[in-house]
Scaffold this motif. Structure first.
Motif, mmCIF file in Angstrom:
data_model
loop_
_atom_site.group_PDB
_atom_site.id
_atom_site.type_symbol
_atom_site.label_atom_id
_atom_site.label_comp_id
_atom_site.label_asym_id
_atom_site.label_seq_id
_atom_site.Cartn_x
_atom_site.Cartn_y
_atom_site.Cartn_z
ATOM 1 N N LEU A 39 -1.352 -27.097 -40.716
ATOM 2 C CA LEU A 39 -2.581 -26.500 -40.202
ATOM 3 C C LEU A 39 -2.883 -26.913 -38.765
ATOM 4 N N GLY A 40 -2.074 -27.819 -38.210
ATOM 5 C CA GLY A 40 -2.302 -28.257 -36.836
ATOM 6 C C GLY A 40 -3.394 -29.300 -36.708
ATOM 7 N N ARG A 41 -3.777 -29.909 -37.829
ATOM 8 C CA ARG A 41 -4.826 -30.939 -37.789
ATOM 9 C C ARG A 41 -4.276 -32.296 -37.398
ATOM 10 N N THR A 42 -2.955 -32.460 -37.440
ATOM 11 C CA THR A 42 -2.279 -33.676 -37.014
ATOM 12 C C THR A 42 -0.941 -33.297 -36.413
ATOM 13 N N ASN A 43 -0.425 -34.148 -35.569
ATOM 14 C CA ASN A 43 0.910 -33.918 -35.007
ATOM 15 C C ASN A 43 1.955 -34.794 -35.669
ATOM 16 N N ASP A 44 1.566 -35.504 -36.719
ATOM 17 C CA ASP A 44 2.484 -36.356 -37.473
ATOM 18 C C ASP A 44 3.041 -35.559 -38.646
ATOM 19 N N PRO A 45 4.342 -35.205 -38.603
ATOM 20 C CA PRO A 45 4.902 -34.372 -39.669
ATOM 21 C C PRO A 45 5.189 -35.119 -40.976
ATOM 22 N N LYS A 46 5.051 -36.448 -40.972
ATOM 23 C CA LYS A 46 5.349 -37.211 -42.181
ATOM 24 C C LYS A 46 4.346 -36.880 -43.279
ATOM 25 N N PRO A 47 4.848 -36.712 -44.510
ATOM 26 C CA PRO A 47 3.914 -36.445 -45.608
ATOM 27 C C PRO A 47 3.098 -37.697 -45.899
ATOM 28 N N PRO A 48 1.939 -37.545 -46.509
ATOM 29 C CA PRO A 48 1.137 -38.735 -46.840
ATOM 30 C C PRO A 48 1.856 -39.568 -47.887
ATOM 31 N N VAL A 49 1.590 -40.854 -47.856
ATOM 32 C CA VAL A 49 2.194 -41.771 -48.829
ATOM 33 C C VAL A 49 1.486 -41.585 -50.158
ATOM 34 N N LEU A 63 4.477 -24.522 -49.028
ATOM 35 C CA LEU A 63 5.173 -24.702 -47.749
ATOM 36 C C LEU A 63 5.291 -26.182 -47.403
ATOM 37 N N ALA A 64 4.222 -26.933 -47.600
ATOM 38 C CA ALA A 64 4.261 -28.372 -47.328
ATOM 39 C C ALA A 64 5.314 -29.047 -48.202
ATOM 40 N N ASP A 65 5.420 -28.636 -49.462
ATOM 41 C CA ASP A 65 6.430 -29.196 -50.363
ATOM 42 C C ASP A 65 7.841 -28.817 -49.917
ATOM 43 N N ILE A 66 8.043 -27.571 -49.540
ATOM 44 C CA ILE A 66 9.362 -27.109 -49.092
ATOM 45 C C ILE A 66 9.806 -27.882 -47.852
ATOM 46 N N TYR A 67 8.883 -28.091 -46.916
ATOM 47 C CA TYR A 67 9.217 -28.741 -45.650
ATOM 48 C C TYR A 67 9.049 -30.258 -45.681
ATOM 49 N N HIS A 68 8.608 -30.804 -46.808
ATOM 50 C CA HIS A 68 8.387 -32.251 -46.942
ATOM 51 C C HIS A 68 7.469 -32.766 -45.840
ATOM 52 N N THR A 69 6.328 -32.116 -45.721
ATOM 53 C CA THR A 69 5.329 -32.490 -44.727
ATOM 54 C C THR A 69 3.949 -32.367 -45.348
ATOM 55 N N SER A 70 2.935 -32.562 -44.556
ATOM 56 C CA SER A 70 1.561 -32.460 -45.078
ATOM 57 C C SER A 70 0.955 -31.105 -44.739
ATOM 58 N N THR A 71 -0.034 -30.732 -45.504
ATOM 59 C CA THR A 71 -0.752 -29.493 -45.195
ATOM 60 C C THR A 71 -1.498 -29.655 -43.870
ATOM 61 N N ASP A 72 -1.964 -30.855 -43.578
ATOM 62 C CA ASP A 72 -2.644 -31.087 -42.296
ATOM 63 C C ASP A 72 -1.708 -30.819 -41.119
ATOM 64 N N TYR A 73 -0.450 -31.188 -41.253
ATOM 65 C CA TYR A 73 0.508 -30.913 -40.185
ATOM 66 C C TYR A 73 0.708 -29.406 -40.015
ATOM 67 N N MET A 120 8.399 -24.250 -38.179
ATOM 68 C CA MET A 120 8.971 -25.002 -39.298
ATOM 69 C C MET A 120 10.041 -24.178 -40.006
ATOM 70 N N ARG A 121 9.782 -22.906 -40.195
ATOM 71 C CA ARG A 121 10.780 -22.036 -40.839
ATOM 72 C C ARG A 121 12.050 -21.996 -40.003
ATOM 73 N N GLU A 122 11.891 -21.806 -38.700
ATOM 74 C CA GLU A 122 13.056 -21.736 -37.813
ATOM 75 C C GLU A 122 13.783 -23.076 -37.752
ATOM 76 N N ASP A 123 13.047 -24.186 -37.731
ATOM 77 C CA ASP A 123 13.665 -25.517 -37.704
ATOM 78 C C ASP A 123 14.495 -25.781 -38.955
ATOM 79 N N HIS A 124 14.118 -25.157 -40.054
ATOM 80 C CA HIS A 124 14.853 -25.319 -41.308
ATOM 81 C C HIS A 124 15.891 -24.205 -41.516
#
Length: 103
Positions: free
Chosen positions: A91-101, A79-89, A39-43
């Protein structure tokens, strides 16, 4: 041998423990460390830049990314806030990078 000078031996044991935990977890821990690096490298951020955003020294962040230290919950959330994703993503608990609604 002098115990004070044998401090590096602890790092060897820590790495072995991390490898065993990764094997026992089915790879989930590896996904966690690999994912925060990816995620760091992607950003297009360096460790130094990200550490500054997180208000910590770069070597401290490096230890999280290398799996030598566990991420504190507050850092994981930041980190989740910086990357606009979920903590589950992260942590590898999901492969969906979208943050929760938000409700």
């Amino acid at each position: 041998r002098d115990l004070v000078r044998s401090r590096g031996l602890g790092d060897v044991y820590k790495r072995q423990i991390v490898k065993i935990l990764i094997q026992l977890s089915g790879g989930h821990l590896m996904a966690y460390y690999r994912r925060i690096r990816d995620m760091r490298e992607d950003h297009d951020l360096t460790q130094r830049q990200l550490a500054a955003l997180l208000h910590m020294p770069q070597p401290q962040y490096n230890r999280y990314e290398q799996g030598l230290r566990d991420l504190p919950t507050t850092t994981l959330i930041a980190l989740a806030d910086i990357y606009h994703t979920s903590t589950d993503y992260l942590l590898g608990r999901t492969n969906d990078p979208k943050p929760p609604v938000s409700l």
